[in-house]
Design a protein around this motif. Sequence first.
Motif, mmCIF file in Angstrom:
data_model
loop_
_atom_site.group_PDB
_atom_site.id
_atom_site.type_symbol
_atom_site.label_atom_id
_atom_site.label_comp_id
_atom_site.label_asym_id
_atom_site.label_seq_id
_atom_site.Cartn_x
_atom_site.Cartn_y
_atom_site.Cartn_z
ATOM 1 N N VAL A 63 -18.496 9.494 -1.297
ATOM 2 C CA VAL A 63 -18.836 8.132 -1.716
ATOM 3 C C VAL A 63 -19.100 7.301 -0.465
ATOM 4 C CG1 VAL A 63 -18.016 6.048 -2.872
ATOM 5 C CG2 VAL A 63 -17.444 8.311 -3.809
ATOM 6 N N GLY A 64 -20.240 6.603 -0.446
ATOM 7 C CA GLY A 64 -20.601 5.800 0.718
ATOM 8 C C GLY A 64 -20.046 4.390 0.650
ATOM 9 N N MET A 65 -19.787 3.818 1.833
ATOM 10 C CA MET A 65 -19.386 2.421 1.938
ATOM 11 C C MET A 65 -20.286 1.748 2.958
ATOM 12 S SD MET A 65 -15.243 2.323 1.591
ATOM 13 C CE MET A 65 -15.345 0.538 1.334
ATOM 14 N N PHE A 66 -20.942 0.681 2.514
ATOM 15 C CA PHE A 66 -21.923 -0.050 3.314
ATOM 16 C C PHE A 66 -21.612 -1.525 3.146
ATOM 17 C CE2 PHE A 66 -26.549 -1.595 3.527
ATOM 18 C CZ PHE A 66 -26.640 -1.487 4.905
ATOM 19 N N ALA A 67 -20.614 -1.986 3.896
ATOM 20 C CA ALA A 67 -20.100 -3.334 3.666
ATOM 21 C C ALA A 67 -19.398 -3.851 4.912
ATOM 22 C CB ALA A 67 -19.119 -3.328 2.489
ATOM 23 N N PRO A 68 -19.287 -5.171 5.030
ATOM 24 C CA PRO A 68 -18.538 -5.763 6.137
ATOM 25 C C PRO A 68 -17.045 -5.742 5.831
ATOM 26 C CG PRO A 68 -19.379 -7.491 4.738
ATOM 27 C CD PRO A 68 -19.886 -6.197 4.153
ATOM 28 N N ASN A 69 -16.243 -6.159 6.802
ATOM 29 C CA ASN A 69 -14.797 -6.232 6.609
ATOM 30 C C ASN A 69 -14.445 -7.307 5.584
ATOM 31 O OD1 ASN A 69 -14.744 -4.430 8.696
ATOM 32 N ND2 ASN A 69 -13.472 -5.660 10.047
ATOM 33 N N THR A 70 -13.712 -6.918 4.567
ATOM 34 C CA THR A 70 -13.093 -7.851 3.630
ATOM 35 C C THR A 70 -11.789 -7.189 3.183
ATOM 36 O OG1 THR A 70 -13.839 -7.004 1.474
ATOM 37 C CG2 THR A 70 -15.404 -8.367 2.715
ATOM 38 N N PRO A 71 -10.858 -7.941 2.569
ATOM 39 C CA PRO A 71 -9.653 -7.309 2.038
ATOM 40 C C PRO A 71 -9.932 -6.263 0.958
ATOM 41 C CG PRO A 71 -9.271 -9.656 2.329
ATOM 42 C CD PRO A 71 -10.752 -9.424 2.548
ATOM 43 N N LEU A 72 -11.140 -6.283 0.375
ATOM 44 C CA LEU A 72 -11.482 -5.297 -0.649
ATOM 45 C C LEU A 72 -11.890 -3.953 -0.056
ATOM 46 C CD1 LEU A 72 -13.516 -7.569 -3.093
ATOM 47 C CD2 LEU A 72 -11.145 -6.805 -3.326
ATOM 48 N N TYR A 73 -12.277 -3.948 1.207
ATOM 49 C CA TYR A 73 -12.731 -2.700 1.833
ATOM 50 C C TYR A 73 -11.625 -1.637 1.796
ATOM 51 C CZ TYR A 73 -15.635 0.107 5.048
ATOM 52 O OH TYR A 73 -16.413 1.082 5.616
ATOM 53 N N PRO A 74 -10.385 -1.951 2.222
ATOM 54 C CA PRO A 74 -9.334 -0.927 2.158
ATOM 55 C C PRO A 74 -9.029 -0.480 0.735
ATOM 56 C CG PRO A 74 -8.674 -2.730 3.602
ATOM 57 C CD PRO A 74 -9.908 -3.183 2.882
ATOM 58 N N ALA A 75 -9.165 -1.379 -0.236
ATOM 59 C CA ALA A 75 -8.902 -1.007 -1.628
ATOM 60 C C ALA A 75 -9.887 0.068 -2.082
ATOM 61 C CB ALA A 75 -8.983 -2.230 -2.532
ATOM 62 N N VAL A 76 -11.156 -0.133 -1.781
ATOM 63 C CA VAL A 76 -12.171 0.854 -2.161
ATOM 64 C C VAL A 76 -11.998 2.133 -1.356
ATOM 65 C CG1 VAL A 76 -14.633 1.357 -2.197
ATOM 66 C CG2 VAL A 76 -13.804 -0.895 -2.915
ATOM 67 N N THR A 96 -1.633 -8.694 -1.450
ATOM 68 C CA THR A 96 -0.326 -8.162 -1.072
ATOM 69 C C THR A 96 -0.362 -6.635 -1.110
ATOM 70 O OG1 THR A 96 0.535 -8.091 -3.332
ATOM 71 C CG2 THR A 96 0.783 -10.173 -2.110
ATOM 72 N N PHE A 97 0.693 -6.013 -0.574
ATOM 73 C CA PHE A 97 0.758 -4.556 -0.569
ATOM 74 C C PHE A 97 0.789 -4.003 -1.992
ATOM 75 C CE2 PHE A 97 2.252 -5.532 3.705
ATOM 76 C CZ PHE A 97 1.574 -4.589 4.464
ATOM 77 N N SER A 98 1.539 -4.645 -2.884
ATOM 78 C CA SER A 98 1.597 -4.137 -4.256
ATOM 79 C C SER A 98 0.269 -4.340 -4.978
ATOM 80 C CB SER A 98 2.737 -4.823 -5.027
ATOM 81 O OG SER A 98 2.562 -6.227 -5.063
ATOM 82 N N GLU A 99 -0.399 -5.469 -4.722
ATOM 83 C CA GLU A 99 -1.711 -5.703 -5.322
ATOM 84 C C GLU A 99 -2.719 -4.676 -4.807
ATOM 85 O OE1 GLU A 99 -1.504 -10.559 -5.968
ATOM 86 O OE2 GLU A 99 -2.272 -9.729 -4.086
ATOM 87 N N LEU A 100 -2.647 -4.378 -3.543
ATOM 88 C CA LEU A 100 -3.559 -3.393 -2.962
ATOM 89 C C LEU A 100 -3.349 -2.032 -3.616
ATOM 90 C CD1 LEU A 100 -5.663 -2.582 -0.814
ATOM 91 C CD2 LEU A 100 -3.753 -2.156 0.749
ATOM 92 N N GLU A 101 -2.111 -1.633 -3.776
ATOM 93 C CA GLU A 101 -1.853 -0.329 -4.387
ATOM 94 C C GLU A 101 -2.346 -0.276 -5.825
ATOM 95 O OE1 GLU A 101 1.637 3.030 -4.933
ATOM 96 O OE2 GLU A 101 2.156 1.081 -4.081
ATOM 97 N N ARG A 102 -2.155 -1.371 -6.565
ATOM 98 C CA ARG A 102 -2.654 -1.401 -7.947
ATOM 99 C C ARG A 102 -4.175 -1.262 -7.970
ATOM 100 N NH1 ARG A 102 1.514 -5.250 -8.751
ATOM 101 N NH2 ARG A 102 0.118 -7.013 -8.374
ATOM 102 N N MET A 103 -4.870 -1.961 -7.065
ATOM 103 C CA MET A 103 -6.333 -1.859 -7.008
ATOM 104 C C MET A 103 -6.770 -0.448 -6.656
ATOM 105 S SD MET A 103 -7.935 -5.375 -5.448
ATOM 106 C CE MET A 103 -6.927 -5.534 -3.996
ATOM 107 N N VAL A 104 -6.089 0.164 -5.699
ATOM 108 C CA VAL A 104 -6.429 1.523 -5.289
ATOM 109 C C VAL A 104 -6.343 2.473 -6.480
ATOM 110 C CG1 VAL A 104 -5.609 3.495 -3.933
ATOM 111 C CG2 VAL A 104 -5.819 1.236 -2.864
#
Length: 525
Positions: free
Chosen positions: A70-83, A44-52
């Motif tokens: 910081v590098g990012m070397f990963a496929p699309n997942t819901p965790l990508y925007p959090a990182v 959710t949006f609130s969960e995403l903000e907490r992770m960020v």
Amino acid sequence: MPVRSHYPDVEVPDVSLFDFLFRNFGERADAAALVDGGSGATVTFSELERMVRKIAAALAERGIGAGDVVGMFAPNTPLYPAVFHGVLRANAIVTSANSLYTPGELTHQLIDSGAKLLFTVSPFLDRAAAAVAQAGLPPESIILLDGQVDGYTSLGDLLASEAEPPAQTVGAEDTAVLPYSSGTTGRAKGVILTHRNLVANLLQIERMGKVSPQTRILAVLPFFHIYGMTVMMNQGLHKQCTVVTMAKFDLSEFLRVIAEYRVNRVYIAPPVAVALAKHPMVDDYDLSCIDIIISGAAPLDAELGHAVAVRLGCTVLQGYGMTELSPVSHAMPDDSTDMDLNSSGFALPNIECKLVDPDTGREVGPGERGELWVKGPNVMSGYLNNPEATAITLDDEGYLHTGDVATVTEEGVFSIVDRVKELIKYKGYQVPPAELEALLLTHDKIADAAVIGVRDAEGEEVPKAFVVRQASGADLTAEDVMTFVAERIAPHKKVRVVEFIDEIPKSASGKILRKDLRAREAQAR
């Protein structure tokens, strides 16, 4: 004379991308921001903000701060925007790497960008570890998004941080991301995009579409590419709608995800349009949910686009951009009704363009071909550590020289007709490969095609087509292909050599890798 967008300018606030996107989720706080198309896992949006905020705090504890990469070397997942946004919230910079990179290619980006950490996933760990070692970084600089592997930090470790995120020190003019692009020529270079660049482009594209909290966007094109980063990942946050992620393109999975999650807005590259228009599997899925399909990254042929629209009962549109433009500079608005689908639409708000004859430097007018130059708040600051390439691409007036050849109508509709460096010169005549490729894709026995210039026995440059047959096209011959083209195009543009191959090499964003085809041709000789 410069052509200004006929849309009113948007006001671009002087804020960081984090402040712009995470300002207030309100009643959308508990709504799905991201859904994993494979597993159904939802953030959710609130969960995403907490992770960020947790990730930002943990990165600060590890000494990451303003100016660090910081590098990012990963496929699309819901965790990508959090990182991604966790790095930005830590006042640092993201450099996003192509998930298909070899260790050598990734090493170049890590060294060139000066990255201190690398986020990746366990299936990529062998390549990531090799690149990190070659870049002179310690193994502990790797952080895994998925699960635990002995000897490596996991995202879970970062999310367990009890610290508070650091004070925000970055501003609108600070660098936010360093995606890598070859630009008009050469090896991939770091493209310096500021927070203001990214915020501006989100506001510019907002004017062209009807994206709302009820919209469901499919993110199959990679977040590491600026197209996926801005138009899917960050637009979803900006408009507070749901983004459904896919780790990679697979046609049956692509169709299933759209049907199951009732996705109504789909961004694609032209190769996907070929499948949607021609593959029998499409008929096995209920795709009536789709309202809009937008194609970018490479020119879409109008006939192919119309075939998709008719088959799926949706609107098909096209846009234009490049990494150096954050990325969108031109687009067809959602309410387009009679616009030529071969075009790329109008210049976005705040954008001014010129068309310049690449041979004479003369500005050209409506109906004439010229290299497209673009000026606006979405134009990059320059190339990292490469003042020579920056000077070639950005002029003193702030125009970015795209390397793409375009035309414009009196009404301000732009069409990309080819690239400056890719024009084939046959007996002094210019032959645009993209035009031939678009024509070839209208053949019902051709699944995909690419065209380059090769030398014939007399040393003349002639068009050669690399063709992928449809499953039903086993009997298609080279003579058939050449006859098909010759009957539909001016004599100097005829395809004169044909080679059948299994797959056209393309980048993750769908652009044809002509350099790979040229290398193949050179090796064959």
